[in-house]
Motif scaffolding. Structure first.
Motif, PDB file in Angstrom:
ATOM      1  N   THR A  50       0.836  -1.200   0.000  1.00 53.56           N
ATOM      2  CA  THR A  50       0.000   0.000   0.000  1.00 53.56           C
ATOM      3  C   THR A  50       0.873   1.254   0.000  1.00 53.56           C
ATOM      4  OG1 THR A  50      -1.768  -1.149   1.194  1.00 53.56           O
ATOM      5  CG2 THR A  50      -1.762   1.258   1.307  1.00 53.56           C
ATOM      6  N   ASP A  51       1.908   1.233   0.817  1.00 55.81           N
ATOM      7  CA  ASP A  51       2.817   2.375   0.924  1.00 55.81           C
ATOM      8  C   ASP A  51       3.523   2.646  -0.402  1.00 55.81           C
ATOM      9  OD1 ASP A  51       4.347   4.293   2.783  1.00 55.81           O
ATOM     10  OD2 ASP A  51       5.989   3.123   1.915  1.00 55.81           O
ATOM     11  N   ILE A  52       3.887   1.596  -1.109  1.00 56.55           N
ATOM     12  CA  ILE A  52       4.564   1.764  -2.403  1.00 56.55           C
ATOM     13  C   ILE A  52       3.651   2.485  -3.393  1.00 56.55           C
ATOM     14  CG2 ILE A  52       5.421   0.484  -4.416  1.00 56.55           C
ATOM     15  CD1 ILE A  52       6.440  -1.643  -2.328  1.00 56.55           C
ATOM     16  N   ILE A  53       2.396   2.056  -3.479  1.00 53.68           N
ATOM     17  CA  ILE A  53       1.460   2.719  -4.399  1.00 53.68           C
ATOM     18  C   ILE A  53       1.231   4.162  -3.980  1.00 53.68           C
ATOM     19  CG2 ILE A  53      -0.902   2.685  -5.306  1.00 53.68           C
ATOM     20  CD1 ILE A  53      -0.872  -0.360  -4.912  1.00 53.68           C
ATOM     21  N   ARG A  54       1.067   4.380  -2.687  1.00 52.40           N
ATOM     22  CA  ARG A  54       0.872   5.745  -2.185  1.00 52.40           C
ATOM     23  C   ARG A  54       2.052   6.632  -2.543  1.00 52.40           C
ATOM     24  NH1 ARG A  54       0.796   7.148   4.261  1.00 52.40           N
ATOM     25  NH2 ARG A  54       0.441   9.405   4.124  1.00 52.40           N
ATOM     26  N   ARG A  55       3.274   6.135  -2.367  1.00 47.12           N
ATOM     27  CA  ARG A  55       4.476   6.909  -2.691  1.00 47.12           C
ATOM     28  C   ARG A  55       4.547   7.205  -4.189  1.00 47.12           C
ATOM     29  NH1 ARG A  55       8.945   6.921   0.881  1.00 47.12           N
ATOM     30  NH2 ARG A  55       8.567   5.918   2.895  1.00 47.12           N
ATOM     31  N   ILE A  56       4.193   6.224  -5.008  1.00 44.39           N
ATOM     32  CA  ILE A  56       4.223   6.437  -6.464  1.00 44.39           C
ATOM     33  C   ILE A  56       3.245   7.542  -6.853  1.00 44.39           C
ATOM     34  CG2 ILE A  56       3.656   5.380  -8.690  1.00 44.39           C
ATOM     35  CD1 ILE A  56       4.727   2.714  -7.489  1.00 44.39           C
ATOM     36  N   LEU A  57       2.028   7.483  -6.305  1.00 47.70           N
ATOM     37  CA  LEU A  57       1.043   8.528  -6.611  1.00 47.70           C
ATOM     38  C   LEU A  57       1.532   9.899  -6.176  1.00 47.70           C
ATOM     39  CD1 LEU A  57      -2.316   6.740  -5.637  1.00 47.70           C
ATOM     40  CD2 LEU A  57      -1.544   7.344  -7.942  1.00 47.70           C
ATOM     41  N   MET A  58       2.152   9.973  -5.006  1.00 52.71           N
ATOM     42  CA  MET A  58       2.600  11.262  -4.461  1.00 52.71           C
ATOM     43  C   MET A  58       3.872  11.767  -5.129  1.00 52.71           C
ATOM     44  SD  MET A  58       1.942  10.389  -0.433  1.00 52.71           S
ATOM     45  CE  MET A  58       2.897  11.775   0.168  1.00 52.71           C
ATOM     46  N   HIS A  59       4.880  10.899  -5.190  1.00 54.37           N
ATOM     47  CA  HIS A  59       6.224  11.373  -5.524  1.00 54.37           C
ATOM     48  C   HIS A  59       6.633  11.120  -6.970  1.00 54.37           C
ATOM     49  CE1 HIS A  59       6.844  10.691  -0.959  1.00 54.37           C
ATOM     50  NE2 HIS A  59       6.335  11.879  -1.204  1.00 54.37           N
ATOM     51  N   TYR A  60       5.873  10.280  -7.692  1.00 56.85           N
ATOM     52  CA  TYR A  60       6.127  10.123  -9.127  1.00 56.85           C
ATOM     53  C   TYR A  60       5.121  10.930  -9.928  1.00 56.85           C
ATOM     54  CZ  TYR A  60       7.144   8.074 -13.669  1.00 56.85           C
ATOM     55  OH  TYR A  60       7.491   7.909 -14.992  1.00 56.85           O
ATOM     56  N   TYR A  61       3.843  10.765  -9.598  1.00 61.03           N
ATOM     57  CA  TYR A  61       2.805  11.458 -10.365  1.00 61.03           C
ATOM     58  C   TYR A  61       2.458  12.841  -9.798  1.00 61.03           C
ATOM     59  CZ  TYR A  61       2.025   7.057 -12.827  1.00 61.03           C
ATOM     60  OH  TYR A  61       2.176   5.929 -13.592  1.00 61.03           O
ATOM     61  N   GLY A  62       2.822  13.068  -8.553  1.00 60.55           N
ATOM     62  CA  GLY A  62       2.588  14.393  -7.985  1.00 60.55           C
ATOM     63  C   GLY A  62       1.210  14.631  -7.415  1.00 60.55           C
ATOM     64  N   PHE A  63       0.451  13.575  -7.126  1.00 59.93           N
ATOM     65  CA  PHE A  63      -0.867  13.748  -6.527  1.00 59.93           C
ATOM     66  C   PHE A  63      -0.738  14.181  -5.064  1.00 59.93           C
ATOM     67  CE2 PHE A  63      -2.122  10.791  -9.958  1.00 59.93           C
ATOM     68  CZ  PHE A  63      -3.243  11.436 -10.438  1.00 59.93           C
ATOM     69  N   LYS A  64      -1.681  14.954  -4.609  1.00 64.38           N
ATOM     70  CA  LYS A  64      -1.812  15.245  -3.174  1.00 64.38           C
ATOM     71  C   LYS A  64      -2.761  14.193  -2.612  1.00 64.38           C
ATOM     72  CE  LYS A  64      -3.194  18.846   0.108  1.00 64.38           C
ATOM     73  NZ  LYS A  64      -2.009  18.676   0.950  1.00 64.38           N
ATOM     74  N   VAL A  65      -2.226  13.312  -1.784  1.00 63.28           N
ATOM     75  CA  VAL A  65      -3.005  12.177  -1.288  1.00 63.28           C
ATOM     76  C   VAL A  65      -3.417  12.424   0.158  1.00 63.28           C
ATOM     77  CG1 VAL A  65      -2.976   9.697  -0.794  1.00 63.28           C
ATOM     78  CG2 VAL A  65      -1.809  10.579  -2.837  1.00 63.28           C
ATOM     79  N   ASN A  66      -4.704  12.299   0.420  1.00 64.79           N
ATOM     80  CA  ASN A  66      -5.224  12.352   1.792  1.00 64.79           C
ATOM     81  C   ASN A  66      -5.468  10.914   2.232  1.00 64.79           C
ATOM     82  OD1 ASN A  66      -6.322  13.078   4.234  1.00 64.79           O
ATOM     83  ND2 ASN A  66      -8.331  13.601   3.393  1.00 64.79           N
ATOM     84  N   PHE A  67      -4.568  10.397   3.057  1.00 67.22           N
ATOM     85  CA  PHE A  67      -4.555   8.969   3.398  1.00 67.22           C
ATOM     86  C   PHE A  67      -5.084   8.777   4.813  1.00 67.22           C
ATOM     87  CE2 PHE A  67      -2.571   4.987   4.755  1.00 67.22           C
ATOM     88  CZ  PHE A  67      -2.748   4.171   3.647  1.00 67.22           C
TER      89      PHE A  67
END
Length: 804
Positions: A50-67
């Motif tokens: 889960t953390d890997i996908i969250r990091r990819i969304l945040m730090h590769y794609y640049g999404f602001k994620v509210n987790f």
């Protein structure tokens, strides 16, 4: 905008485009742990993936994620464990004779067998237990299945767990150990006798357990470099909201009260045009899964309209915690908890809901149903509470899922202490698809180890080359200086970037991403080691910085932070924010000691005298410190370079002035040179690569790895020496036996053998002990043997003197 496609459990089969409800933002609710026991590798699989996908969304794609993540701190498993723990404490406090304690354990032992192992329960005692166990379940213990067909799975794992519990209890009874070793059979027995006597108005017996396990879980996640949630919710903090949520579902006609509990009305929900069990429609009538979803404390229920209707609010029985409600004292149903907490934090729709695949039915299907019932509006069709459901695959061992309830797990704490590093474990999970199952195997570990070693060595070599050449930070800035020879590598880098984006767009395909990274690293290694041309370090550095960024995004460097612009990853356990003066002390001490020993050698070579008198690593370090440098490796380099130069010059002196050096001085130089490399610097995590065409290359490698390699080499040398000594002794013994035998004159050679009675003039046997003649064929063989003895005896006489 990113063209991401994902596997969405709500749309099984093909991937679907990932389009959050609000551009650039992702709302995400993750089912957290049930805090009743230590976390195991199955939890690591779920939360690291889960953390890997969250990091990819945040730090590769640049999404602001509210987790948002919850802690389930009231649940049947929590209630049972906390209550049983308390009952055992109370039982131990009661004064009892040894025979009374034994009687309780024996009753628990037989009750456990009746409940879980009926094939061996009749007339069972601790003495006949082993024989009965082997007769009834030997095939399963040998790796077979209960049915005799197929591969072992959860049922076989559960059986083995019960047998392990019985093994311990039988041993305890045989040894008279009292309660020790029998806890697993004793706890359910005490619970069956006394559960209703526990005063649950004092909820600390439950909260003490959940708080301790929550802290342990958080510690485990920190150790695994899992990002903290943005928001944490706990069931016990949401009971009033849960009551209100249930009331509204009743008002809408989708739930009903029965015997002081409240149940979700699946039939009414479907009659209103909604779909139940959207995630797992094939499981909607699975009674086993339905019962598991209701919990072990809710097996017998009164007043349910439909067999699949599930509890939103449970009437609390004696021995269970409770809260007031319009339906009487009770507690929340399992599924309603997440619906209320997620809706409170993320509203009537979220982008992502995640959890382990085992939660799909009934937990997540029931969550969806009750939440969509809560937000249902007549005439507006089905409400979509979750856009994307991401389910992490199981981690399995020997064919069955790793589970606390099956006791076939290794805790995260134990795994990190004995088997894995956090990086190593994360690599294992990155090498499998997040939604696929992972089977623990030696091959899987080897592949992960190989990947890590390849990338780690690449970082080490690049940093060593750049440190040798000058300031690495200027590398990318001066990329224009790279010659045409570098273009091939740079083209491969650009292709790797394109391929990585395609892989991550493909539902976060990290196995392919990992292959892309290691393939690029191997290309860079080939380029860097090409001796036909001078490689461009600028191109190599650009590759290394891109790889650093990607492994940072994947969470493989616990010390790195976005945007991951460094070079390489930190060694496991590397200290952060160390005082520069403190950091360089060990390196400065080694240099000072080596310098003193070189001076004591009394060498007069000008090159050595120049190094001894003119090198000033202290000044270089001071300049770095004033410039604000915090990287320990860069701070240490002045001392390491000065030490390495001295050592290189000593080696050169031995080579060029060997004829004029006194043997004792030459030996002292060689010993000092080897010790600097193999001990002084190795113990600091520094490897020196000796080169014939230039100065030694300085590499930073974890000290533990270098020391292990040194010890392995020493062990191999010791083993070689042992084998050589054994061979010497064996030869010495064989020679001794040979010459001892050769001492005997040929005419005496056969006379000690009682098989023979008469001999000829040379001492060759003619008659056997029974008076019969020696057969002619045998006489021929004896004569040949006599001749051999004659020859070796003559050799003995010639070697040692004496006469026959």
């Amino acid at each position: 905008m990113a063209s991401i496609k994902v596997f969405n459990s709500l749309r099984p089969g093909a991937q679907v485009p990932f389009v959050p409800k609000e551009e650039g933002k992702v709302s995400w609710y993750a089912c957290g742990p049930t805090t009743y026991d230590l976390s195991h590798l199955g939890h690591a699989r779920n939360y690291v993936s889960t953390d890997i996908i969250r990091r990819i969304l945040m730090h590769y794609y640049g999404f602001k994620v509210n987790f948002v993540m919850n802690y389930t701190d009231v649940d049947d498993k929590i209630i049972i464990k906390a209550r049983r723990k308390r009952l055992l404490e109370l039982e131990k406090e009661k004064p009892k004779r040894a025979d009374e304690v034994r009687d309780i354990v024996f009753k628990a032992f037989t009750a456990y067998a009746e409940s879980n192992l009926p094939l061996i329960a009749e007339d069972l005692d601790e003495n006949n237990y082993q024989g009965r166990k082997e007769a009834a379940y030997g095939a399963v213990l040998a790796g077979g299945t209960l049915s005799g067909e197929g591969k072992p799975g959860d049922n076989e794992a559960k059986l083995k767990m019960h047998l392990n519990n019985m093994d311990s209890a039988a041993k305890s009874l045989q040894q008279g150990s009292g309660f020790d070793g029998a806890e697993d059979v004793l706890l359910p027995y005490l619970d069956s006798l006394y559960k209703e006597t526990i005063d649950t108005s004092d909820q600390t017996i439950f909260t003490d357990l959940t708080k301790a396990m929550e802290k342990s879980f958080n510690d485990d996640m920190k150790a695994l470099n899992v990002l903290e949630p943005d928001v944490v919710t706990r069931v016990t903090e949401y009971v009033p909201q849960i009551v209100s949520f249930v009331e509204r579902i009743i008002e809408k006609g989708f739930a009903y009260e029965a015997e002081n509990s409240v149940y979700f009305d699946i039939a009414a929900f479907e009659e209103a045009g909604n779909t139940y069990a959207r995630l797992r429609p094939e499981s909607k009538t699975d009674r086993t899964l339905q019962e598991e979803g209701e919990g072990s404390l809710s097996k017998s229920v009164e007043g349910k309209r439909g067999p699949g209707d599930f509890a939103l609010w449970k009437k609390s029985r004696p021995g269970e915690p409770y809260w007031p409600s319009p339906w009487g004292n009770g507690r929340p149903g399992w599924h309603i908890e997440c619906s209320v907490m997620a809706s409170d934090k993320l509203g009537d729709q979220m982008d992502i809901h995640s959890g382990g695949i085992d939660l799909a039915f009934p937990h997540h299907d029931n969550e969806l149903a009750q939440s969509e019932a809560y937000f249902h509006q007549c005439g507006k069709g089905e409400h979509t509470w979750v856009k994307y459901f991401l389910h992490m695959g199981h981690l399995s061992i020997s064919g069955s899922k790793m589970s606390k309830s099956l006791k076939n797990f290794q805790t995260i704490q134990d795994a990190l202490a004995t088997t894995y590093t956090a990086r190593n474990m994360r690599i294992v999970f990155l090498m499998g698809r997040w939604n696929d199952g992972v089977e623990i195997s030696p091959d899987m570990r080897k592949q992960a180890d190989s990947w890590e070693t390849t990338v780690d060595n690449f970082f080490t070599n690049v940093k060593a080359r750049l440190s040798e050449a000058g300031d690495a930070v200027q590398g990318v800035k001066n990329l224009s200086l790279a010659d045409g020879h570098a273009k091939g590598l740079l083209d491969k880098l650009e292709q790797a970037k394109t391929d990585l984006e395609a892989a991550l767009n493909n539902s976060f395909d990290t196995p392919t991403a990992m292959q892309i990274i290691v393939a690029l690293v191997r290309d860079a290694n080939v380029y860097m080691n090409d001796r036909t041309v001078e490689p461009s370090l600028f191109a190599v550095e650009k590759v290394a910085r891109w790889v650093t960024k990607v492994v940072g995004i994947f969470g493989l460097d616990a010390s790195a932070t976005p945007p991951y612009d460094g070079l390489g990853w930190a060694a496991a356990g590397a200290a952060a924010n160390v005082d520069p003066q403190t950091a360089v002390k060990p390196y400065a001490a080694v240099y000072a000691a080596v310098k003193k020993e070189v001076e004591d050698l009394g060498l007069t070579e000008p090159s050595i005298q120049t190094l001894v008198t003119q090198q000033n690593p202290d000044a270089e370090f001071t300049d770095l410190e004033k410039a604000g440098e915090k990287d320990v490796e860069k701070l240490a380099l002045p001392y390491l370079r000065a030490t390495s130069r001295l050592r290189d010059e000593l080696r050169s002196t031995v080579s060029t002035s060997s004829a004029t050096l006194a043997p004792k001085t030459k030996q002292a130089i060689l010993s000092l040179s080897d010790r600097i490399r193999d001990y002084d610097l190795t113990d600091l995590g520094v490897q020196l690569d000796d080169r014939t065409d230039g100065p030694s290359l300085i590499k930073f490698v974890p000290a533990a790895r270098l020391i292990a390699a040194r010890e392995e080499k020493a062990a191999l040398l010791a083993e070689k020496a042992r084998q050589k000594e054994e061979a010497r002794k064996a030869k010495e013994k064989a020679d001794q036996e040979k010459w001892e035998k050769a001492k005997v004159p040929p005419h005496e050679y056969f006379k000690s053998d009682k098989k023979y009675a008469e001999f000829d003039g040379d001492g060759v046997p003619t008659r056997l002990a029974d008076g019969s003649e020696v057969p002619k064929s045998q006489v021929k063989k004896l004569r040949k043997e006599w001749e051999r003895q004659k020859k070796v005896h003559e050799e003995w006489v010639a070697k040692f003197g004496g006469s026959s």
